[in-house]
Design a protein around this motif. Structure first.
Motif, PDB file in Angstrom:
ATOM      1  N   LEU A  75      52.814  18.357-106.247  1.00  0.00           N
ATOM      2  CA  LEU A  75      52.338  17.435-107.271  1.00  0.00           C
ATOM      3  C   LEU A  75      52.152  18.199-108.577  1.00  0.00           C
ATOM      4  CD1 LEU A  75      52.345  15.326-105.258  1.00  0.00           C
ATOM      5  CD2 LEU A  75      49.877  15.363-105.140  1.00  0.00           C
ATOM      6  N   SER A  81      51.258  12.874-109.670  1.00  0.00           N
ATOM      7  CA  SER A  81      49.962  12.546-109.086  1.00  0.00           C
ATOM      8  C   SER A  81      49.550  11.123-109.429  1.00  0.00           C
ATOM      9  CB  SER A  81      48.891  13.551-109.497  1.00  0.00           C
ATOM     10  OG  SER A  81      48.890  13.735-110.877  1.00  0.00           O
ATOM     11  N   VAL A  84      51.406   9.009-106.872  1.00  0.00           N
ATOM     12  CA  VAL A  84      50.777   9.047-105.546  1.00  0.00           C
ATOM     13  C   VAL A  84      49.519   8.188-105.542  1.00  0.00           C
ATOM     14  CG1 VAL A  84      49.591  10.487-103.870  1.00  0.00           C
ATOM     15  CG2 VAL A  84      51.668  11.314-104.965  1.00  0.00           C
ATOM     16  N   ASP A  85      48.731   8.372-106.574  1.00  0.00           N
ATOM     17  CA  ASP A  85      47.486   7.620-106.696  1.00  0.00           C
ATOM     18  C   ASP A  85      47.749   6.118-106.698  1.00  0.00           C
ATOM     19  OD1 ASP A  85      44.581   7.615-107.374  1.00  0.00           O
ATOM     20  OD2 ASP A  85      45.345   6.537-109.122  1.00  0.00           O
ATOM     21  N   ALA A  88      49.114   4.886-103.238  1.00  0.00           N
ATOM     22  CA  ALA A  88      48.077   4.841-102.207  1.00  0.00           C
ATOM     23  C   ALA A  88      47.187   3.617-102.406  1.00  0.00           C
ATOM     24  CB  ALA A  88      47.239   6.113-102.232  1.00  0.00           C
ATOM     25  N   GLU A  89      46.798   3.409-103.642  1.00  0.00           N
ATOM     26  CA  GLU A  89      45.913   2.292-103.952  1.00  0.00           C
ATOM     27  C   GLU A  89      46.596   0.955-103.704  1.00  0.00           C
ATOM     28  OE1 GLU A  89      42.897   2.406-104.695  1.00  0.00           O
ATOM     29  OE2 GLU A  89      42.451   0.396-105.496  1.00  0.00           O
ATOM     30  N   ILE A  92      46.841   0.124 -99.981  1.00  0.00           N
ATOM     31  CA  ILE A  92      45.579  -0.358 -99.426  1.00  0.00           C
ATOM     32  C   ILE A  92      45.487  -1.858 -99.674  1.00  0.00           C
ATOM     33  CG2 ILE A  92      43.068  -0.346 -99.728  1.00  0.00           C
ATOM     34  CD1 ILE A  92      43.820   2.089 -98.328  1.00  0.00           C
ATOM     35  N   LEU A  98      48.499   5.360 -96.615  1.00  0.00           N
ATOM     36  CA  LEU A  98      49.506   6.341 -96.991  1.00  0.00           C
ATOM     37  C   LEU A  98      49.318   7.658 -96.243  1.00  0.00           C
ATOM     38  CD1 LEU A  98      51.894   6.501 -98.894  1.00  0.00           C
ATOM     39  CD2 LEU A  98      50.424   7.614-100.552  1.00  0.00           C
TER      40      LEU A  98
ATOM     41  N   LEU B  75      43.311  10.212-109.007  1.00  0.00           N
ATOM     42  CA  LEU B  75      43.764  11.583-109.235  1.00  0.00           C
ATOM     43  C   LEU B  75      43.933  11.796-110.744  1.00  0.00           C
ATOM     44  CD1 LEU B  75      43.836  11.990-106.357  1.00  0.00           C
ATOM     45  CD2 LEU B  75      46.309  11.883-106.342  1.00  0.00           C
ATOM     46  N   SER B  81      44.844  16.663-108.319  1.00  0.00           N
ATOM     47  CA  SER B  81      46.155  16.563-107.676  1.00  0.00           C
ATOM     48  C   SER B  81      46.570  17.898-107.071  1.00  0.00           C
ATOM     49  CB  SER B  81      47.213  16.030-108.640  1.00  0.00           C
ATOM     50  OG  SER B  81      47.185  16.729-109.844  1.00  0.00           O
ATOM     51  N   ASP B  85      47.438  18.315-103.133  1.00  0.00           N
ATOM     52  CA  ASP B  85      48.683  18.977-102.776  1.00  0.00           C
ATOM     53  C   ASP B  85      48.431  20.165-101.847  1.00  0.00           C
ATOM     54  OD1 ASP B  85      51.581  19.429-103.334  1.00  0.00           O
ATOM     55  OD2 ASP B  85      50.783  21.335-104.058  1.00  0.00           O
ATOM     56  N   LEU B  99      45.961  11.721 -94.263  1.00  0.00           N
ATOM     57  CA  LEU B  99      45.959  10.283 -94.485  1.00  0.00           C
ATOM     58  C   LEU B  99      45.101  10.033 -95.716  1.00  0.00           C
ATOM     59  CD1 LEU B  99      46.866   7.634 -93.069  1.00  0.00           C
ATOM     60  CD2 LEU B  99      44.630   7.609 -91.962  1.00  0.00           C
ATOM     61  N   LEU B 100      45.675   9.393 -96.714  1.00  0.00           N
ATOM     62  CA  LEU B 100      44.946   9.172 -97.954  1.00  0.00           C
ATOM     63  C   LEU B 100      44.070   7.935 -97.874  1.00  0.00           C
ATOM     64  CD1 LEU B 100      45.688  11.431 -99.660  1.00  0.00           C
ATOM     65  CD2 LEU B 100      47.188   9.990-101.017  1.00  0.00           C
ATOM     66  N   PRO B 102      42.008   6.202-100.509  1.00  0.00           N
ATOM     67  CA  PRO B 102      41.539   6.164-101.885  1.00  0.00           C
ATOM     68  C   PRO B 102      40.352   5.238-102.061  1.00  0.00           C
ATOM     69  CG  PRO B 102      43.525   4.845-101.667  1.00  0.00           C
ATOM     70  CD  PRO B 102      43.260   5.462-100.319  1.00  0.00           C
ATOM     71  N   ARG B 104      37.690   3.612-105.195  1.00  0.00           N
ATOM     72  CA  ARG B 104      37.610   3.408-106.639  1.00  0.00           C
ATOM     73  C   ARG B 104      36.185   3.159-107.088  1.00  0.00           C
ATOM     74  NH1 ARG B 104      43.167   3.480-108.126  1.00  0.00           N
ATOM     75  NH2 ARG B 104      43.353   5.380-106.931  1.00  0.00           N
ATOM     76  N   ARG B 115      37.786   2.973 -92.566  1.00  0.00           N
ATOM     77  CA  ARG B 115      39.226   2.789 -92.342  1.00  0.00           C
ATOM     78  C   ARG B 115      39.804   4.009 -91.641  1.00  0.00           C
ATOM     79  NH1 ARG B 115      39.674   0.678 -97.955  1.00  0.00           N
ATOM     80  NH2 ARG B 115      40.142   2.823 -98.491  1.00  0.00           N
TER      81      ARG B 115
END
Lengths: 345, 345
Positions: A75, A81, A84-85, A88-89, A92, A98, B75, B81, B85, B99-100, B102, B104, B115
DNA sequence: CTGAAAGCGCTTACAG
DNA sequence: CTGAAAGCGCTTACAG
């Protein structure tokens, strides 16, 4: 001291609620084929036991895992990045998770892809590395959608989402030409990187239409750190270019640093145009003119394609080009006739 | 047209190899309790069928899933990031996958944590959001290790890895003082963010020991974009600070931009010190003096702790502080007596 | 060393 | 609407 407690299972809930595990399963499913009363009892029991269905066991039965793998490289660029962010969001949002499958050294995404398969991912997004035909074929046969980000590869069941690279490069070329640059150079990644290649050709084709050509080229990785030495090299020679189009903003920022170190004035002595429009491009110290490659539409297209595929869409393959937009800032000279507008399509 | 093909299962391999599924399972396990001959037959059959064990089914039986969740916010900073990585890559090294999860809005990491639990993760690394005691307790009871990155939270089975924030801030304060700054301000995140708080206190305590205090403070998120307006505000007032310590480099870069917009000279009129040492800090345009928070040791400590926990280590909790290092660049004045050395511990 | 059997936690036809 | 049964792909005692 509290003893390690096993996670509550469907049986525990069934026992407490006084129903069968089938009833519990249905209560957590689409809610059909269960009476309200049963459902209420089940949910209450689940609540007291802190029960949550085991996603892994659930997917063993044949349902989806809800896992989507992303094969990605280092990244390095802020663009990566942010991507990716956002991905992933966004996943969801559609109930998916992810799984990161990092690959290094520009080579074999194959390892990452096979690892993903071991986890029965519902789909894979490939943003880095090269993929052997055998592995691609395997995904196709197993019916696992493969979505390429930033590159086009022919193959049944392979969808691609990427920027309109040629169009973006053409806009950059036109701006440089219209603001008086005659000696235009290109700095990119080289080694056949897909988007890099398309951007370079977009620049070249536009120049050639006017009887010009790229006067110099340099190849590097895609870091700001790489942009600096390449910029130094390109700008120290005898026939210095007065315009440089960079494969991405990170490189462009490095080039700007180099130009400053050499005492060149921007945009008078040198114009620079990047690609991506990372946040740093707007920073006061750079004010980089660039071809914006918007992340949200890109991620949205990926997720949409993914859902279409999982819903059974069976077109042979789909290529989505994300439109770019020229963002004019301080590293390019003003158009003679331009008034007021800073952004143009 | 090729029909969708089912993934080969252990039974397919067993049938082709002419052995039981137990034998196949053993051949793919630690290799014990199988004769060389059987193993060879199994591996050959697996090869022709393209068999790979289903990681999910395997983990249902009680083994580990190999999944480690990372609860992470946007990120935004390059530091984030780089961290993701490095962690993803490092985990692959020990056979685990990231496993991401995220989250907020700075709030509830709880959703992300629950989750993660649904996917039977082996452990969770929490780098963002706040965690309710109930959820932490749940992890403890289920024996799923919880590792906090960048913050300390008391709790059985909770390990923490973070920078030596107070020490780093003290180094920054001392440098500012020794290079002649008297009016020192702090820009951070506010709202009780853990590392922010420690860094602010580290600065304040060091100043107080010399009878000084922080002359001004500003709060923001942690973006470069946030640093600019805050810098403007802080530097436009009547009693302008001549030294600013920023919670991180991203903010510091924004502050530098603001200082330039106001026509201030760095480091003569204003000294700036950041935290992290992101790659951009070394860029020619910024040359930011900063407290380096090295990512590799941080990630290594996290992965090590994780493995210790999974190996059964049962200390109540562990706090690992990663040493920082002062990297002196151009945004601070020279030490009167400093000669030659640009980096000091 | 080897295989048959039980079981991990769930869902899904199949009867009722 | 409801439950008993079979089965998803694996591993792990348990006999042989």
């Amino acid at each position: 001291m509290v003893l390690p407690m096993k996670r509550a299972t469907i049986k525990d809930v069934a026992a407490l609620a006084g129903v069968s595990s089938s009833a519990v399963s249905r209560s957590f499913g689409d809610g059909t084929h269960v009476s309200k009363a049963t459902r209420r009892k089940v949910l209450a029991a689940a609540e007291t036991l802190g029960y949550r269905p085991n996603a892994l066991a659930r997917s063993l039965v044949g349902a989806r895992t809800g896992l989507v793998a992303l094969v990605v490289g280092r990244l390095r660029s802020p663009f990566d990045s942010l991507f990716v962010d956002a991905l992933a969001e966004s996943l969801i949002g559609v109930g998916k998770h992810l799984l990161l499958s990092p690959v290094r050294g520009d080579q074999r995404a194959d390892d990452g892809l096979m690892r993903a398969l071991d986890y029965q991912v519902d789909a894979v997004v490939v943003a880095a590395g090269t993929m052997s035909p055998e592995v691609a074929d395997r995904f196709a046969r197993m019916g696992v959608p493969l979505i390429l980000s930033g590159r086009v590869v022919d193959g049944a069941g392979i969808d691609c989402v990427l920027a309109d690279n040629a169009g973006g490069a053409a806009k950059a070329a036109e701006l440089l030409l219209r603001t008086g640059c005659k000696r235009i150079a290109y700095i990119g990644r080289g080694h056949g990187a897909f988007s890099d290649d398309e951007r370079r050709r977009g620049l070249r084709d536009t120049l050639r239409r006017l009887g010009l050509d790229i006067v110099a080229e340099a190849r590097a990785a895609v870091d700001r750190e790489d942009g600096h030495p390449l910029g130094m090299e390109l700008l120290s020679g005898p026939d210095r270019p007065n315009g440089i189009f960079c494969m991405n903003d990170a490189l462009a920022v490095g080039v700007i640093e180099a130009a400053r170190d050499l005492g060149l004035r921007l945009p008078e002595d040198l114009a620079v145009v990047g690609f991506d429009d990372i946040p740093l491009a707007a920073a006061g110290s750079y004010q980089l003119t660039t071809v914006a490659y918007p992340i949200q539409p890109t991620v949205a297209a990926i997720v949409e394609t993914l859902e279409d595929r999982l819903a059974g869409a069976d077109w042979p393959s789909r290529v989505i080009r994300i439109p770019t937009r020229l963002v004019v800032r301080g590293t390019t000279r003003r158009l003679e006739r331009a008034v007021g507008t800073r952004t143009e399509g």
